[in-house]
Design a protein around this motif. Sequence first.
Motif, PDB file in Angstrom:
ATOM      1  N   MET A 162      -7.675  19.150  -0.693  1.00  0.00           N
ATOM      2  CA  MET A 162      -8.240  19.418  -2.018  1.00  0.00           C
ATOM      3  C   MET A 162      -8.212  18.142  -2.843  1.00  0.00           C
ATOM      4  N   THR A 163      -9.256  17.950  -3.604  1.00  0.00           N
ATOM      5  CA  THR A 163      -9.341  16.782  -4.465  1.00  0.00           C
ATOM      6  C   THR A 163      -9.839  17.220  -5.832  1.00  0.00           C
ATOM      7  N   GLY A 164      -9.850  16.316  -6.777  1.00  0.00           N
ATOM      8  CA  GLY A 164     -10.349  16.635  -8.105  1.00  0.00           C
ATOM      9  C   GLY A 164     -11.867  16.609  -8.148  1.00  0.00           C
ATOM     10  N   ASN A 165     -12.399  16.930  -9.311  1.00  0.00           N
ATOM     11  CA  ASN A 165     -13.849  16.938  -9.474  1.00  0.00           C
ATOM     12  C   ASN A 165     -14.168  16.776 -10.957  1.00  0.00           C
ATOM     13  N   LYS A 166     -15.241  16.083 -11.230  1.00  0.00           N
ATOM     14  CA  LYS A 166     -15.740  15.930 -12.591  1.00  0.00           C
ATOM     15  C   LYS A 166     -17.220  16.258 -12.601  1.00  0.00           C
ATOM     16  N   GLY A 167     -17.693  16.778 -13.749  1.00  0.00           N
ATOM     17  CA  GLY A 167     -19.096  17.106 -13.874  1.00  0.00           C
ATOM     18  C   GLY A 167     -19.584  16.917 -15.290  1.00  0.00           C
ATOM     19  N   VAL A 168     -20.899  16.847 -15.445  1.00  0.00           N
ATOM     20  CA  VAL A 168     -21.540  16.677 -16.747  1.00  0.00           C
ATOM     21  C   VAL A 168     -21.838  18.057 -17.313  1.00  0.00           C
ATOM     22  N   ALA A 169     -21.246  18.372 -18.453  1.00  0.00           N
ATOM     23  CA  ALA A 169     -21.396  19.685 -19.076  1.00  0.00           C
ATOM     24  C   ALA A 169     -22.282  19.604 -20.311  1.00  0.00           C
ATOM     25  N   TYR A 170     -23.145  20.615 -20.453  1.00  0.00           N
ATOM     26  CA  TYR A 170     -23.893  20.787 -21.703  1.00  0.00           C
ATOM     27  C   TYR A 170     -22.948  21.421 -22.721  1.00  0.00           C
ATOM     28  N   ILE A 171     -22.769  20.763 -23.861  1.00  0.00           N
ATOM     29  CA  ILE A 171     -21.836  21.238 -24.890  1.00  0.00           C
ATOM     30  C   ILE A 171     -22.582  21.964 -26.003  1.00  0.00           C
ATOM     31  N   LYS A 172     -23.577  21.316 -26.569  1.00  0.00           N
ATOM     32  CA  LYS A 172     -24.399  21.888 -27.627  1.00  0.00           C
ATOM     33  C   LYS A 172     -25.642  21.014 -27.727  1.00  0.00           C
ATOM     34  N   PRO A 173     -26.664  21.452 -28.473  1.00  0.00           N
ATOM     35  CA  PRO A 173     -27.871  20.626 -28.568  1.00  0.00           C
ATOM     36  C   PRO A 173     -27.564  19.188 -28.946  1.00  0.00           C
ATOM     37  N   GLY A 174     -28.024  18.282 -28.083  1.00  0.00           N
ATOM     38  CA  GLY A 174     -27.829  16.860 -28.308  1.00  0.00           C
ATOM     39  C   GLY A 174     -26.540  16.300 -27.767  1.00  0.00           C
TER      40      GLY A 174
ATOM     41  N   VAL B 137     -23.790  16.140 -24.370  1.00  0.00           N
ATOM     42  CA  VAL B 137     -23.201  16.404 -23.056  1.00  0.00           C
ATOM     43  C   VAL B 137     -21.920  15.601 -22.947  1.00  0.00           C
ATOM     44  N   GLU B 138     -21.035  16.022 -22.068  1.00  0.00           N
ATOM     45  CA  GLU B 138     -19.829  15.223 -21.841  1.00  0.00           C
ATOM     46  C   GLU B 138     -19.345  15.436 -20.409  1.00  0.00           C
ATOM     47  N   VAL B 139     -18.663  14.441 -19.900  1.00  0.00           N
ATOM     48  CA  VAL B 139     -18.075  14.519 -18.566  1.00  0.00           C
ATOM     49  C   VAL B 139     -16.728  15.213 -18.683  1.00  0.00           C
ATOM     50  N   THR B 140     -16.532  16.240 -17.878  1.00  0.00           N
ATOM     51  CA  THR B 140     -15.330  17.048 -17.984  1.00  0.00           C
ATOM     52  C   THR B 140     -14.755  17.335 -16.609  1.00  0.00           C
ATOM     53  N   GLU B 141     -13.475  17.658 -16.558  1.00  0.00           N
ATOM     54  CA  GLU B 141     -12.842  18.085 -15.310  1.00  0.00           C
ATOM     55  C   GLU B 141     -13.346  19.476 -14.956  1.00  0.00           C
ATOM     56  N   ILE B 142     -13.756  19.658 -13.715  1.00  0.00           N
ATOM     57  CA  ILE B 142     -14.206  20.967 -13.244  1.00  0.00           C
ATOM     58  C   ILE B 142     -13.545  21.271 -11.907  1.00  0.00           C
ATOM     59  N   ASP B 143     -13.651  22.518 -11.486  1.00  0.00           N
ATOM     60  CA  ASP B 143     -13.054  22.920 -10.222  1.00  0.00           C
ATOM     61  C   ASP B 143     -13.739  22.229  -9.047  1.00  0.00           C
ATOM     62  N   TYR B 144     -12.939  21.896  -8.056  1.00  0.00           N
ATOM     63  CA  TYR B 144     -13.510  21.445  -6.787  1.00  0.00           C
ATOM     64  C   TYR B 144     -14.197  22.646  -6.144  1.00  0.00           C
ATOM     65  N   PRO B 145     -15.394  22.472  -5.570  1.00  0.00           N
ATOM     66  CA  PRO B 145     -16.132  23.629  -5.048  1.00  0.00           C
ATOM     67  C   PRO B 145     -15.429  24.291  -3.860  1.00  0.00           C
TER      68      PRO B 145
ATOM     69  N   VAL C 108     -20.287  19.069  -4.977  1.00  0.00           N
ATOM     70  CA  VAL C 108     -21.034  20.286  -5.261  1.00  0.00           C
ATOM     71  C   VAL C 108     -21.121  21.131  -4.001  1.00  0.00           C
ATOM     72  N   MET C 109     -21.215  22.441  -4.182  1.00  0.00           N
ATOM     73  CA  MET C 109     -21.387  23.361  -3.066  1.00  0.00           C
ATOM     74  C   MET C 109     -22.868  23.682  -2.884  1.00  0.00           C
ATOM     75  N   VAL C 110     -23.329  23.601  -1.630  1.00  0.00           N
ATOM     76  CA  VAL C 110     -24.728  23.883  -1.290  1.00  0.00           C
ATOM     77  C   VAL C 110     -24.768  25.087  -0.354  1.00  0.00           C
ATOM     78  N   PRO C 111     -25.297  26.233  -0.801  1.00  0.00           N
ATOM     79  CA  PRO C 111     -25.362  27.403   0.073  1.00  0.00           C
ATOM     80  C   PRO C 111     -26.458  27.273   1.129  1.00  0.00           C
ATOM     81  N   TYR C 112     -26.350  28.093   2.175  1.00  0.00           N
ATOM     82  CA  TYR C 112     -27.345  28.108   3.260  1.00  0.00           C
ATOM     83  C   TYR C 112     -27.640  26.685   3.724  1.00  0.00           C
ATOM     84  N   ALA C 113     -26.554  25.988   4.062  1.00  0.00           N
ATOM     85  CA  ALA C 113     -26.649  24.544   4.312  1.00  0.00           C
ATOM     86  C   ALA C 113     -27.578  24.198   5.463  1.00  0.00           C
TER      87      ALA C 113
END
Length: 404
Positions: free
Chosen positions: A1-13, A15-23, A149-154
Amino acid sequence: MTGNKGVAYIKPGQVEVTEIDYPTFELKDGPGVHPDNVGRKVPHAAIVKCVATNICGSDQHMVRGRTTAPAGLILGHEITGEVVEKGPDVEYVQVGDMVSVPFNISCGRCINCKEGKTGVCLNVNPDRPGSAYGYVDMGGWVGGQAEYVMVPYADWNLLVFPDRDQAMEKILDLAMLADIFPTGYHGCVSAGVTTGSTAYIAGAGPVGLAAATSAQLLGAATVIVGDLQEERLAQARSFGCETVDVSAGEPKDQIEQILGTPEVDCGVDAVGFEARGHGEHAATEHPATVLNSLMDLTRAGGALGIPGLYVTGDPGASDEAAQEGSLSIRLGLGWAKSHSFVTGQCPVMRYNRKLMMAILNDRVQIAKNVNATPIPLGESPRGYEEFDEGAARKYVLDPHGMLV
């Protein structure tokens, strides 16, 4: 298991990079996830390390607040990367494969997938046909402007590059296969572009530039690109396109100066629902402008490819009709001229392998034509801001520092 970061939409105008779950191999609850998809098991999935993940104009619609996207949604549907883990039901894709991820999520099993209509898969989005990563009303599949990121039906969805070293040499070009190159190509194919055609591309953003590149690849005699911004028009001219400044007036008048006739064989809408007016109306939104002008300037018997995005919910629209996707379209004009129209998500898998081969065999330089510009994942807010201001660039996020 490792960490993960992603770009989140916060509100109009914002975005920010935030810690997210590893897929994992299960779709969990989160912003935008449809309740019927929560807990969905995906043993057919692969975990992909995102080597390149692009900012798209469709993302920008959400970030501008022009959709019903929820706060916290992890963005990103243009993904290129390396398989680092595969589920127990994945048979053919292997760990270590370098892959392109079509932005359409499709099952490969429903009638639409079997007919090649992967943009309207029936099994991956409980809300309606069609799905995508990190996008509003698309089922809640986590976006790929992230480290992993997780990709279904790989086995079905992933396009495996034949050679890792060659792929890394051409990674910026190959990164365009997830969306904008097939999307632009689909717009041109839908519009009937072929050897000797004259084509008008409305919009000189990345999709419009990809469409112009595609028109050239398909053998068009003349490719004309229209836009409001000179920097973007200059980018189109850099690879041999004629250009029209629609802030100066209706495009057909300038098209006549180029071709000697005010009409073209094929029209492509690479703008979508945030279209602005032409000439003196260029400062304000007129969402039907591009569609109506394309019907006006495309010859009788011609066709319109419409890869530009149109939505069923636009809270920022200027009137109630447009908020529900109802526009004042001159359908009678299109009917009178026997126009054909093709709309909707590009079925990426219909084109991506062929376009990959064109890239690998040096038939096209799509990254150069769209001015692909790598930036670190942490600089994604700046990328969004500059793209929103009209920068003539295709920003490619580099989550692992592999593109420099």
